[in-house]
Design an enzyme around this catalytic site. Structure first.
Site, mmCIF file in Angstrom:
data_model
loop_
_atom_site.group_PDB
_atom_site.id
_atom_site.type_symbol
_atom_site.label_atom_id
_atom_site.label_comp_id
_atom_site.label_asym_id
_atom_site.label_seq_id
_atom_site.Cartn_x
_atom_site.Cartn_y
_atom_site.Cartn_z
ATOM 1 N N LYS A 164 -19.308 61.976 -152.998
ATOM 2 C CA LYS A 164 -18.565 63.057 -153.650
ATOM 3 C C LYS A 164 -18.270 64.075 -152.556
ATOM 4 O O LYS A 164 -19.178 64.717 -152.015
ATOM 5 C CB LYS A 164 -19.360 63.713 -154.781
ATOM 6 C CG LYS A 164 -18.438 64.636 -155.582
ATOM 7 C CD LYS A 164 -19.030 65.913 -156.088
ATOM 8 C CE LYS A 164 -19.401 66.973 -155.119
ATOM 9 N NZ LYS A 164 -18.288 67.716 -154.496
ATOM 10 N N GLU A 177 -30.520 83.318 -147.029
ATOM 11 C CA GLU A 177 -29.657 82.892 -145.933
ATOM 12 C C GLU A 177 -28.318 83.634 -146.056
ATOM 13 O O GLU A 177 -27.694 83.591 -147.116
ATOM 14 C CB GLU A 177 -29.453 81.397 -146.196
ATOM 15 C CG GLU A 177 -28.914 80.556 -145.153
ATOM 16 C CD GLU A 177 -28.782 79.117 -145.686
ATOM 17 O OE1 GLU A 177 -28.766 78.869 -146.910
ATOM 18 O OE2 GLU A 177 -28.649 78.238 -144.830
ATOM 19 N N CYS A 219 -26.565 75.486 -141.423
ATOM 20 C CA CYS A 219 -27.873 75.613 -142.070
ATOM 21 C C CYS A 219 -28.965 75.898 -141.049
ATOM 22 O O CYS A 219 -30.047 76.338 -141.414
ATOM 23 C CB CYS A 219 -28.182 74.336 -142.825
ATOM 24 S SG CYS A 219 -28.068 72.923 -141.755
ATOM 25 N N GLU A 275 -31.244 67.671 -147.571
ATOM 26 C CA GLU A 275 -31.118 68.617 -146.441
ATOM 27 C C GLU A 275 -30.600 69.910 -147.047
ATOM 28 O O GLU A 275 -29.412 70.008 -147.360
ATOM 29 C CB GLU A 275 -30.105 68.100 -145.416
ATOM 30 C CG GLU A 275 -30.408 66.737 -144.827
ATOM 31 C CD GLU A 275 -31.494 66.775 -143.774
ATOM 32 O OE1 GLU A 275 -31.919 67.881 -143.392
ATOM 33 O OE2 GLU A 275 -31.922 65.692 -143.351
HETATM 34 N N1 LIG Z 1 -30.087 71.194 -144.301
HETATM 35 C C1 LIG Z 1 -28.876 70.829 -143.937
HETATM 36 O O1 LIG Z 1 -28.677 69.870 -143.199
HETATM 37 C C2 LIG Z 1 -27.679 71.591 -144.419
HETATM 38 C C3 LIG Z 1 -26.440 71.352 -143.820
HETATM 39 C C4 LIG Z 1 -25.337 72.061 -144.246
HETATM 40 C C5 LIG Z 1 -25.468 72.992 -145.261
HETATM 41 N N2 LIG Z 1 -26.672 73.191 -145.828
HETATM 42 C C6 LIG Z 1 -26.822 74.202 -146.871
HETATM 43 O O2 LIG Z 1 -25.716 74.171 -147.769
HETATM 44 C C7 LIG Z 1 -25.443 75.472 -148.255
HETATM 45 C C8 LIG Z 1 -23.979 75.816 -148.050
HETATM 46 O O3 LIG Z 1 -23.160 74.908 -148.638
HETATM 47 P P1 LIG Z 1 -22.598 75.097 -150.133
HETATM 48 O O4 LIG Z 1 -22.609 76.517 -150.532
HETATM 49 O O5 LIG Z 1 -21.325 74.374 -150.217
HETATM 50 O O6 LIG Z 1 -23.738 74.372 -150.943
HETATM 51 P P2 LIG Z 1 -23.673 73.819 -152.408
HETATM 52 O O7 LIG Z 1 -25.037 73.345 -152.725
HETATM 53 O O8 LIG Z 1 -23.031 74.772 -153.337
HETATM 54 O O9 LIG Z 1 -22.663 72.582 -152.312
HETATM 55 C C9 LIG Z 1 -22.944 71.429 -151.540
HETATM 56 C C10 LIG Z 1 -22.291 70.228 -152.213
HETATM 57 O O10 LIG Z 1 -22.834 70.087 -153.517
HETATM 58 C C11 LIG Z 1 -21.788 70.056 -154.476
HETATM 59 N N3 LIG Z 1 -22.298 70.618 -155.720
HETATM 60 C C12 LIG Z 1 -22.353 71.901 -156.117
HETATM 61 N N4 LIG Z 1 -22.883 71.969 -157.366
HETATM 62 C C13 LIG Z 1 -23.187 70.712 -157.740
HETATM 63 C C14 LIG Z 1 -23.773 70.126 -158.917
HETATM 64 N N5 LIG Z 1 -24.155 70.852 -159.946
HETATM 65 N N6 LIG Z 1 -23.919 68.777 -158.953
HETATM 66 C C15 LIG Z 1 -23.533 68.021 -157.914
HETATM 67 N N7 LIG Z 1 -22.975 68.507 -156.780
HETATM 68 C C16 LIG Z 1 -22.818 69.844 -156.697
HETATM 69 C C17 LIG Z 1 -20.660 70.839 -153.845
HETATM 70 O O11 LIG Z 1 -19.428 70.488 -154.433
HETATM 71 C C18 LIG Z 1 -20.777 70.357 -152.407
HETATM 72 O O12 LIG Z 1 -20.192 69.084 -152.290
HETATM 73 C C19 LIG Z 1 -26.343 76.392 -147.461
HETATM 74 O O13 LIG Z 1 -27.475 76.723 -148.212
HETATM 75 C C20 LIG Z 1 -26.739 75.542 -146.266
HETATM 76 O O14 LIG Z 1 -27.923 75.908 -145.638
HETATM 77 C C21 LIG Z 1 -27.774 72.521 -145.439
HETATM 78 O O1 LIG Z 2 -25.183 72.919 -141.131
HETATM 79 C C1 LIG Z 2 -25.964 72.065 -140.909
HETATM 80 C C2 LIG Z 2 -25.901 71.027 -139.869
HETATM 81 C C3 LIG Z 2 -25.750 71.607 -138.536
HETATM 82 C C4 LIG Z 2 -26.038 70.607 -137.457
HETATM 83 O O2 LIG Z 2 -26.024 69.394 -137.687
HETATM 84 O O3 LIG Z 2 -26.310 71.066 -136.357
#
Ligand SMILES: NC(=O)c1ccc[n+]([C@@H]2O[C@H](COP(=O)([O-])OP(=O)(O)OC[C@H]3O[C@@H](n4cnc5c(N)ncnc54)[C@H](O)[C@@H]3O)[C@@H](O)[C@H]2O)c1
Ligand SMILES: O=CCCC(=O)O
Length: 494
Positions: free
Chosen positions: A190, A397, A301, A267
């Site tokens: 997705k 964050e 992140c 993640e």
């Molecule tokens: N740990 C990691 O590797 C990593 C990497 C990148 C981003 N992040 C985290 O992601 C966040 C930022 O991204 P964001 O705001 O788009 O996150 P988000 O959780 O809102 O969205 C991430 C994904 O989940 C989907 N989503 C949202 N609600 C959903 C639901 N109810 N059911 C299924 N899918 C759903 C979104 O459409 C998107 O594809 C930050 O907290 C960041 O730290 C973590």
């Molecule tokens: O945002 C999360 C991933 C960042 C990275 O892979 O360095």
């Protein structure tokens, strides 16, 4: 394949990478069965870049069924066959690197130099797992019982779901997908509604690389995200869900997936401490802070979220960081010389402002920045706050270009404050003291530590967090194991 498509709104050498029909199911781009479309916005100017069809739960079920059918033969391919396909995908990603980078910049906003870097980084997962999968040895385990030989088989998990965010439109998908395919799984992705064109371009790359129909599928939605997410969690044909995104959504997905006891890899969000000790190399620490805190305008992140700086070096560090930030060139990622781009949407800009206002109300001083930019698109001035006291950033964050500087006195205090959060993804510190390197590395409650560096990510290292930053590892040999089942074969009667 591209004959009925509208022309791309950006200049591409290979226009077939700009997919407009819709998602990707069973090797074909499709609008699916939904009604309506959603707009994709260029955050650099706030204008609509294109519209894509809203897909449905029924389309998701169809994608899952095709992935299940494709699994029957894909899982039987040899490691060498899969390695050859992964290597081909890598090569195509590199051959089309400039176009893929242009697509990222158009829909995510990051500067082209960063987008090009993301394409090499994202592509490296395919070449790395092409190498790793053919060295994926099993075990022969000594037997307590005479006449029995114990061996292990490493098998694919089956049909897997992937949900990714917009901040690395290519690399967040490839880090999961390369390992999933290497292990012999089939996948339904997705894609994030903010950056679907990069996911579709990747689907086209996989199609050109000869990945069989149904092995990789993409569904698109903005409005039906919760319903499609629920289907991916509850559908019994799916045996693993790998999610990158916020901790809030991770908790929803984990509870939805409990009914079918799917294997999960999450993640999630971070709140990285970035600690500068008195004995740090000042220039290295400032360069590390710029790279770590302001990469993608603070939207990774693993960005430092709280900069803890020891009393003795605080003033010099603050001065040099402010000078470095003043030299940034902020603007549309596609324009020449831009070092820092926009945020993804207005809500992200508002969150930075809320964090600045809250910190200032509690005593912080604005050293540079501190305001939304009055230009088209979603821009916030790169900001450094000094003398930050207890405030919302301690636990949340920011995900934006805000570096809050907190003063501390002792190593113990720094570690205690660094660990005073529910999440634990990355942590960084700068010191020239070797004993401290070992002590602090061990003491930080995070999955990844950067010492004297602000950049830690590579395909060969394990990426992932502890506490509410999730579980599972991506990249590295551990990342392959996360997409495999270990089966014991005890052969008796020998
Ligand atoms: N740990 C990691 O590797 C990593 C990497 C990148 C981003 N992040 C985290 O992601 C966040 C930022 O991204 P964001 O705001 O788009 O996150 P988000 O959780 O809102 O969205 C991430 C994904 O989940 C989907 N989503 C949202 N609600 C959903 C639901 N109810 N059911 C299924 N899918 C759903 C979104 O459409 C998107 O594809 C930050 O907290 C960041 O730290 C973590
Ligand atoms: O945002 C999360 C991933 C960042 C990275 O892979 O360095």
């Amino acid at each position: 394949m591209a004959s009925t498509r509208a022309a791309p709104p950006i200049k591409l050498n290979n226009p077939s990478l700009w997919v407009t029909e819709g998602g990707f199911i069973n090797g074909k781009f499709t609008k699916g069965t939904g009604t309506g479309t959603f707009d994709v916005i260029n955050p650099g100017n706030g204008k609509v870049l294109g519209s894509l069809p809203e897909m449905t739960v029924a389309d998701t079920k169809e994608a899952i069924q095709h992935a299940a059918t494709a699994l029957k033969s894909w899982r039987k391919t040899s490691e060498y066959e899969r390695a050859a396909i992964l290597q081909k995908i890598f090569q195509l990603q590199m051959d089309n690197a400039e176009d893929l980078a242009q697509i990222i910049t158009a829909e995510n906003g990051k500067p082209l130099a960063d987008a090009r870097g993301e394409i090499s980084y994202g592509g490296s997962y395919f070449s790395w797992y092409a190498g790793e999968v053919v060295r994926n040895y099993g075990d022969v385990i000594p037997s307590l019982v005479k006449g029995v030989q114990n061996t292990t088989l490493k098998q694919p998990i089956g049909v897997c779901a992937i949900i990714t965010p917009w901040n690395f439109p290519n690399a967040m998908v490839t880090r999961k997908l390369a390992a999933a395919l290497a292990a012999g799984n089939t996948v339904v992705l997705k894609a994030p509604s903010e950056t679907p064109y990069s996911a579709l371009a990747l689907a086209e790359i996989l199609r050109q690389a000869g990945v069989p129909e149904g092995v990789f599928n993409v569904v698109l939605t903005e409005n039906d995200t919760p319903a499609i997410g629920k289907e991916l969690c509850e559908n019994p044909t799916i045996h693993k869900l790998s999610f990158t995104g916020s901790t809030r959504v991770g908790k929803i997905l984990m509870s939805q997936a409990s009914g079918t006891l799917k294997k999960l890899s999450f993640e999630l969000g971070g709140n990285a401490p970035f600690i500068v000790f008195d004995d740090a190399d000042l220039d290295k620490a400032v360069a590390g802070a710029v790279a770590c805190k302001f990469r993608s305008s603070g939207q990774t992140c693993v960005c430092g979220n709280r900069l803890l700086v020891q009393d003795g070096i605080y003033d010099q560090f603050a001065k040099k960081l402010v000078e470095a930030v003043k030299a940034f060139k902020v603007g549309q990622g596609a324009h020449d010389g831009i070092t820092h781009g926009p945020l993804i949407h207005q809500a992200a800009v508002n969150k930075v402002q809320d964090h600045v206002d809250d910190a200032v109300a509690k005593g912080a001083k604005v050293l540079v920045g501190g305001k939304k930019m009055s230009v088209d698109g979603y821009f916030y001035e790169p900001t450094v706050l000094g003398d930050v006291q207890e405030c919302a950033i301690d636990q949340e964050e920011t995900f934006g270009p805000l570096a809050p500087l907190y003063r501390f006195k002792t190593e113990e205090e720094a570690i205690e404050r660094a660990n005073d959060t529910e999440v634990g993804l990355a942590g960084y510190f700068f010191t020239e003291n070797i004993a401290r390197v070992h002590r602090v590395s061990a003491a930080l409650e995070v999955g990844m530590v950067g010492v004297n560096t602000g950049l830690i990510s590579q395909a060969g290292v394990p990426f992932g967090g502890v506490k509410e930053s999730g579980f599972g590892r991506e990249g590295s040999k551990y990342g392959l194991q996360d997409w495999q089942q270990i089966k014991l074969v005890a052969l008796g009667g020998l």
